[in-house]
Scaffold this active site. Structure first.
Site, PDB file in Angstrom:
ATOM      1  N   LYS A  40       0.723  -1.324  -0.034  1.00 28.45           N
ATOM      2  CA  LYS A  40      -0.079  -0.142   0.027  1.00 28.45           C
ATOM      3  C   LYS A  40       0.966   1.252   0.091  1.00 28.45           C
ATOM      4  O   LYS A  40       1.837   1.413   0.572  1.00 28.45           O
ATOM      5  CB  LYS A  40      -0.867   0.054   1.307  1.00 28.45           C
ATOM      6  CG  LYS A  40      -1.982   1.119   1.182  1.00 28.45           C
ATOM      7  CD  LYS A  40      -3.227   0.651   1.936  1.00 28.45           C
ATOM      8  CE  LYS A  40      -4.355   1.712   1.955  1.00 28.45           C
ATOM      9  NZ  LYS A  40      -4.631   2.039   0.771  1.00 28.45           N
ATOM     10  N   GLY A  45       6.523   0.644   5.592  1.00 28.47           N
ATOM     11  CA  GLY A  45       7.271  -0.121   5.006  1.00 28.47           C
ATOM     12  C   GLY A  45       7.217   0.194   3.474  1.00 28.47           C
ATOM     13  O   GLY A  45       8.343   0.286   2.805  1.00 28.47           O
ATOM     14  N   CYS A  46       6.184   0.415   2.753  1.00 26.54           N
ATOM     15  CA  CYS A  46       6.070   0.597   1.508  1.00 26.54           C
ATOM     16  C   CYS A  46       6.765   1.999   1.035  1.00 26.54           C
ATOM     17  O   CYS A  46       7.354   2.026  -0.122  1.00 26.54           O
ATOM     18  CB  CYS A  46       4.646   0.488   0.943  1.00 26.54           C
ATOM     19  SG  CYS A  46       3.920  -1.041   1.300  1.00 26.54           S
ATOM     20  N   THR A  47       6.537   3.021   2.039  1.00 25.11           N
ATOM     21  CA  THR A  47       7.392   4.059   1.642  1.00 25.11           C
ATOM     22  C   THR A  47       8.903   3.926   1.749  1.00 25.11           C
ATOM     23  O   THR A  47       9.621   4.418   0.866  1.00 25.11           O
ATOM     24  CB  THR A  47       6.930   5.288   2.686  1.00 25.11           C
ATOM     25  OG1 THR A  47       5.402   5.461   2.514  1.00 25.11           O
ATOM     26  CG2 THR A  47       7.733   6.529   2.467  1.00 25.11           C
ATOM     27  N   ALA A  50      10.106   2.212  -1.423  1.00 24.71           N
ATOM     28  CA  ALA A  50       9.787   2.994  -2.779  1.00 24.71           C
ATOM     29  C   ALA A  50      10.821   3.845  -2.744  1.00 24.71           C
ATOM     30  O   ALA A  50      11.542   4.357  -3.804  1.00 24.71           O
ATOM     31  CB  ALA A  50       8.533   3.888  -2.710  1.00 24.71           C
TER      32      ALA A  50
END
Length: 152
Positions: A40, A45-47, A50
């Protein structure tokens, strides 16, 4: 059953962060690819994942590879996420989860969260490495190593 090392990336279509049509046929089989699925936009974690891909994007480009991030977030979510963190690579919206299903990306954490899986392909679109781990920042060095092996 999902895709395995040695399989060729199947054709898929999606909308990118700018709402443009993306067709995998235009890129698969032309250069090495890092295709990463993540749960998401705007989660810690995803930030981190990325931004790590962003910070090493030039290393991937220097090796002739392209990075593509895929999640089930909307185009507008991707657009905001991409602008906020100045992400230079392609983000695709898989809101109907067709691409995730096509690849066979498993769900993590008892099926509650979408999986976090990175696929590395050679310039012919053949999968050379699959890394499946919820440890977000571990994906970038693994993917870079795999690309370095391909081009050396």
């Amino acid at each position: 059953m999902g895709l395995k090392v040695g399989d060729t990336i199947p054709n898929f279509k999606a909308k990118d962060a700018n709402g443009n049509d993306f067709d995998s046929q235009n890129i698969v089989g032309k250069k090495p690819l890092v295709i990463y699925f993540y749960p998401k936009d705007n989660t810690p974690g995803c930030t981190a994942e990325a931004c790590s891909f962003r910070d090493q994007y030039e290393d991937f480009k220097d090796l002739g590879a392209e990075v593509i991030g895929i999640s089930s977030d909307s185009v507008s979510s991707h657009q905001q996420f991409s602008e906020q963190y100045k992400l230079p690579f392609i983000l695709l919206s898989d809101n109907d989860k067709k691409i995730k299903t096509l690849f066979g990306v498993p769900s993590g954490l008892f099926g509650l969260l979408p999986g976090r899986v990175t696929y590395v392909t050679d310039k012919n679109g053949v999968i050379q490495m699959i890394f499946d781990s919820m440890l977000a920042t571990k994906h970038i060095p693994k993917a870079l190593q795999a690309i370095q092996k391909l081009v050396s």
